[in-house]
Enzyme design. Structure first.
Site, mmCIF file in Angstrom:
data_model
loop_
_atom_site.group_PDB
_atom_site.id
_atom_site.type_symbol
_atom_site.label_atom_id
_atom_site.label_comp_id
_atom_site.label_asym_id
_atom_site.label_seq_id
_atom_site.Cartn_x
_atom_site.Cartn_y
_atom_site.Cartn_z
ATOM 1 N N GLU A 1 -1.069 -10.669 -16.376
ATOM 2 C CA GLU A 1 -1.128 -9.433 -16.043
ATOM 3 C C GLU A 1 -1.904 -8.435 -16.678
ATOM 4 O O GLU A 1 -2.936 -7.785 -15.944
ATOM 5 C CB GLU A 1 0.348 -8.744 -15.841
ATOM 6 C CG GLU A 1 1.342 -9.644 -14.859
ATOM 7 C CD GLU A 1 2.492 -9.088 -14.614
ATOM 8 O OE1 GLU A 1 3.116 -8.869 -13.703
ATOM 9 O OE2 GLU A 1 3.177 -8.518 -15.829
ATOM 10 N N TRP B 1 -3.699 -2.043 -1.389
ATOM 11 C CA TRP B 1 -3.953 -3.262 -1.804
ATOM 12 C C TRP B 1 -4.271 -4.358 -0.909
ATOM 13 O O TRP B 1 -3.463 -4.615 0.087
ATOM 14 C CB TRP B 1 -2.342 -3.635 -2.359
ATOM 15 C CG TRP B 1 -2.252 -4.887 -3.232
ATOM 16 C CD1 TRP B 1 -2.754 -4.981 -4.632
ATOM 17 C CD2 TRP B 1 -1.848 -6.207 -2.674
ATOM 18 N NE1 TRP B 1 -2.394 -6.185 -5.150
ATOM 19 C CE2 TRP B 1 -2.058 -7.033 -4.198
ATOM 20 C CE3 TRP B 1 -1.490 -6.631 -1.645
ATOM 21 C CZ2 TRP B 1 -1.498 -8.430 -4.073
ATOM 22 C CZ3 TRP B 1 -1.037 -8.001 -1.715
ATOM 23 C CH2 TRP B 1 -1.224 -8.970 -2.745
ATOM 24 N N LYS C 1 3.217 -11.068 -18.801
ATOM 25 C CA LYS C 1 2.578 -10.083 -19.467
ATOM 26 C C LYS C 1 1.389 -10.450 -19.925
ATOM 27 O O LYS C 1 0.253 -9.471 -19.453
ATOM 28 C CB LYS C 1 3.670 -9.672 -20.580
ATOM 29 C CG LYS C 1 4.726 -9.251 -20.042
ATOM 30 C CD LYS C 1 4.970 -7.890 -19.423
ATOM 31 C CE LYS C 1 4.977 -7.781 -18.026
ATOM 32 N NZ LYS C 1 6.115 -8.552 -17.298
ATOM 33 N N HIS D 1 5.070 -34.026 -24.459
ATOM 34 C CA HIS D 1 5.063 -34.573 -23.388
ATOM 35 C C HIS D 1 3.820 -34.430 -22.719
ATOM 36 O O HIS D 1 3.760 -34.370 -21.281
ATOM 37 C CB HIS D 1 6.235 -34.649 -22.631
ATOM 38 C CG HIS D 1 7.445 -35.368 -23.109
ATOM 39 N ND1 HIS D 1 7.932 -36.536 -22.812
ATOM 40 C CD2 HIS D 1 8.345 -34.692 -24.114
ATOM 41 C CE1 HIS D 1 9.004 -36.697 -23.902
ATOM 42 N NE2 HIS D 1 9.344 -35.698 -24.225
ATOM 43 N N LYS E 1 2.580 -3.070 -7.663
ATOM 44 C CA LYS E 1 3.990 -2.858 -8.290
ATOM 45 C C LYS E 1 5.065 -3.565 -7.266
ATOM 46 O O LYS E 1 5.813 -4.055 -7.824
ATOM 47 C CB LYS E 1 4.337 -1.465 -8.392
ATOM 48 C CG LYS E 1 5.725 -1.178 -9.222
ATOM 49 C CD LYS E 1 5.808 -1.674 -10.724
ATOM 50 C CE LYS E 1 6.918 -1.348 -11.383
ATOM 51 N NZ LYS E 1 6.946 -2.031 -12.925
ATOM 52 N N ASN F 1 0.968 0.159 6.074
ATOM 53 C CA ASN F 1 1.588 -0.720 5.027
ATOM 54 C C ASN F 1 2.257 -1.956 5.532
ATOM 55 O O ASN F 1 2.990 -1.741 6.548
ATOM 56 C CB ASN F 1 2.484 -0.118 4.209
ATOM 57 C CG ASN F 1 2.855 -0.791 3.230
ATOM 58 O OD1 ASN F 1 2.346 -1.801 2.720
ATOM 59 N ND2 ASN F 1 4.207 -0.618 2.866
ATOM 60 N N GLY F 2 1.803 -3.077 5.184
ATOM 61 C CA GLY F 2 2.614 -4.110 5.782
ATOM 62 C C GLY F 2 1.445 -5.351 6.187
ATOM 63 O O GLY F 2 0.097 -5.127 6.028
ATOM 64 N N ARG G 1 1.311 1.448 -5.977
ATOM 65 C CA ARG G 1 1.458 0.387 -4.838
ATOM 66 C C ARG G 1 0.273 -0.193 -4.398
ATOM 67 O O ARG G 1 0.450 -1.218 -3.617
ATOM 68 C CB ARG G 1 2.202 1.295 -3.685
ATOM 69 C CG ARG G 1 3.690 1.774 -3.981
ATOM 70 C CD ARG G 1 3.991 2.533 -3.135
ATOM 71 N NE ARG G 1 4.205 1.673 -1.727
ATOM 72 C CZ ARG G 1 5.218 1.109 -1.361
ATOM 73 N NH1 ARG G 1 6.182 0.970 -2.367
ATOM 74 N NH2 ARG G 1 5.297 0.186 -0.345
ATOM 75 N N CYS H 1 0.836 -1.205 -0.134
ATOM 76 C CA CYS H 1 0.010 0.117 0.059
ATOM 77 C C CYS H 1 0.935 1.266 -0.013
ATOM 78 O O CYS H 1 2.244 1.230 0.358
ATOM 79 C CB CYS H 1 -0.707 0.130 1.334
ATOM 80 S SG CYS H 1 -1.771 -1.552 1.600
ATOM 81 N N GLU I 1 8.203 -15.232 -19.705
ATOM 82 C CA GLU I 1 7.695 -13.732 -19.386
ATOM 83 C C GLU I 1 6.800 -13.240 -20.200
ATOM 84 O O GLU I 1 5.842 -12.333 -19.691
ATOM 85 C CB GLU I 1 9.028 -12.963 -19.625
ATOM 86 C CG GLU I 1 9.052 -11.418 -19.720
ATOM 87 C CD GLU I 1 8.733 -10.902 -18.093
ATOM 88 O OE1 GLU I 1 8.150 -9.662 -17.896
ATOM 89 O OE2 GLU I 1 8.895 -11.847 -17.400
#
Length: 585
Positions: free
Chosen positions: A469, A74, A466, A485, A580, A100-101, A27, A2, A462
């Site tokens: 996300e 968040w 993307k 396989h 982020k 935050n946390g 954030r 946050c 990657e």
């Protein structure tokens, strides 16, 4: 995860706080709130949604008073609701906090407080801080003693800012970021320099286990035992003030288009650091590379190029997994720790574990004022400027360029033409019409698979990240040799497959795999410097040195994910449920 902010000064606090929250929205952006101190006591407004939405609806920036706190969330504890949004007032309404946390023992503390008659309106762990502060302040009538008694009982990693009805502000930091911005007529407390860079470039980076008391533009910093701490003011680079979209519709698009410059800039300010890193790696007993998300994918590429070009073995480890297998690390080794923010909790924990084993740390980081920077024996700055879009784009390129430069320093005859490469990427970005057309075809797709071999397999992973996300489409990276396989069973007419297929040693085998996929009816998107009739859609990349293929491959996929997000009407800058800087486990 946050953003928190506090302000005390000569100006009305709320518009300054709202502006700071907008800058730090990367954030967290589930909900937002502001509280200020005025003649009527503490006034508080909050709601769910992004800063602009909530501010437009509730006029957060119209709150009175020259002292205030703010927060973007968040969600970790509790759903995304107005009651769970910050700030949280104490039962008396005379104290409000932003946090935050994570408070690990919040259930135990909440039960104790409830037994003493305190009520809780939210599902959050944060609200216990407000009521603990009220309890301790009522018994001590002293802010310093209140903070000391409060931090003595809460466990976890946290940073919080508390505002008292009398206009005092106090804030405490334990492993989560908290920075003091020192202006001539105002003082800021913030998760990030972006919260105050428009007003001052003087910053104090508070140490973990310290707290600050602020009143009438005067402040003192103390440790958790109440001892005064000497502080050092650091000049923050003004480049952090350049976090604006400019003419671009989104930060993500702007940051994708900044990558030709990133190719030229990454590592230029850390030439000596690259030499020192190369020497450390060359003489290392063992080498480990760690990161999370995109940074871990950089670690996978680092393993390949170190092995192929300079015959050095390195073991990539997902940062969050290291705590469960610390015996993996041998003493007196080297850990390369990669993180854009330098505040990723998992990466910092991995560093803590390896430091106990007398390992040397090479930190590859974008924010040179971050926790990871202070823990590194050698620090390499990405130098790519602020990255606001939650999905990493230009920082990935910067990480790879730094890794290439280390390999170039380790190898005797390795020459990489970065200037020429930058020009080729610029030309590739000049015309994205074909990528936009392909994005329209993906609107109703539910599954995308990305195939790659060798050094191209980490790019397949990657690419999948993307797409997940930004578009919320299920995407999966697959090693080309593993197709028969299991994954071949998934191929049918409803599936799109992106094939990462440059003209390297993997080209022929990957083309054969493409034909096998197409025979099952799947649509093929080829990412290659050679056109083929097997591709239903061809995304052309430049013909370049093999070591540089990964960057040229991922950039068009970043664009494909971005334009697909627009087609699906999702916000590419702020994907749902993500933030982020992942500062909690």
């Amino acid at each position: 995860m946050c953003s928190i902010i506090g302000y005390s000064g000569n100006e009305i606090a709320s518009p300054i706080i709202v502006k700071g929250l907008k800058r730090m929205e990367y954030r967290g952006y589930d909900s937002v709130g502001v509280a200020t101190e005025s003649d009527n006591g503490i006034e508080l407004k909050k709601g769910t949604g992004k800063v602009n939405e909530v501010n437009s609806k509730m006029q957060l920036d119209k709150l009175p008073g020259k002292v205030g706190i703010g927060h973007t969330r968040w969600a970790t504890h509790g759903k995304v609701t107005e009651l769970n949004a910050h700030p949280h007032p104490s039962n008396s309404g005379k104290i409000a906090i932003v946090h935050n946390g994570i408070i690990e023992n919040f259930e135990e503390l909440k039960k104790q407080l409830e037994e003493e008659g305190y009520n809780f309106k939210s599902e959050t762990d944060s609200e216990i801080i407000a009521n603990l502060l009220q309890k301790n302040y009522e018994s001590t009538k002293n802010v310093k003693e209140t903070i000391m008694k409060t931090v003595a009982v809460i466990k976890g990693h946290y940073a919080f800012v508390a505002m008292f009805e009398n206009g005092q502000i106090a804030a405490a930091r334990f492993h989560e970021p908290l920075i003091v911005g020192v202006g001539q007529e105002n003082i800021f407390l913030s998760s990030d320099v972006l919260g105050f860079i428009e007003y001052t470039d003087n910053a104090i980076y508070m140490k973990s286990g310290n707290f600050i008391i602020l009143e009438n533009k005067e402040f003192e910093i103390l440790d958790f035992n109440g001892n005064k701490i000497k502080h050092e003011i650091t000049k923050v680079s003004k480049e952090f003030g350049d976090a604006y979209k400019g003419d671009y519709a989104h930060f993500t698009l702007k940051e994708i288009y900044e990558q030709p410059d990133v190719i030229l800039k990454a590592g230029k300010t850390t030439v000596e650091g690259i030499e020192n890193a190369a020497d450390l790696i060359k003489n290392a007993k063992n080498i480990y590379i760690t990161g999370s998300g995109t940074s871990y994918n950089s670690a996978l590429i680092a393993k390949q190029i170190l092995s192929k070009y300079v015959k050095i073995k390195a073991e990539p480890i997902i940062a969050s997994e290291l705590q469960f297998a610390p015996d993996t690390i041998e003493e007196n080794s080297v850990l390369i720790a990669i993180s854009q923010s330098g505040e990723s909790a998992d990466v910092l924990e991995a560093v803590r574990i390896t430091k106990k084993l007398n390992c040397k740390i090479i930190s590859i980081v974008n924010l040179l004022t971050s926790s990871l920077t202070r823990k590194g024996d050698i620090v390499l700055g990405m130098n790519c400027g602020p990255e606001i879009g939650v999905a990493a784009t230009k920082s990935f390129t910067a990480q790879l360029i730094l890794l290439y430069k280390i390999v170039q320093k380790l190898g005797e005859n390795i020459t990489i033409g970065f200037e020429e490469f930058s020009i080729l990427i610029s030309k590739m970005l000049e015309n994205t019409n074909k990528i936009q057309d392909i994005a329209k075809e993906l609107t109703e797709v539910s599954d995308i698979y990305i195939l790659g071999r060798g050094i191209n397999y980490p790019i397949a992973i990657e690419s999948a990240l993307k797409l997940k996300e930004l578009t919320y489409i299920h995407a999966e990276g697959i090693p080309g040799g593993e197709l028969k396989h299991g994954p071949l069973a998934l191929m049918d007419t409803d599936v799109f497959v992106i094939v990462i297929n440059p003209n390297d040693s993997t080209y022929a085998d990957t083309l054969t795999s493409s034909r096998e996929i197409k025979a099952r009816g799947a649509k093929i998107i080829g990412v290659s410097d050679i056109e083929s009739d097997v591709y239903d859609y061809w995304i052309e990349i430049p013909k370049i040195s093999e070591i540089l293929y990964p960057i040229s491959e991922i950039i068009p996929i970043q664009l494909l994910a971005y334009y697909s997000a627009l087609e699906k009407d999702t916000d590419p800058d702020y994907p749902r449920n993500l933030a982020k800087s992942v500062t909690v486990k």
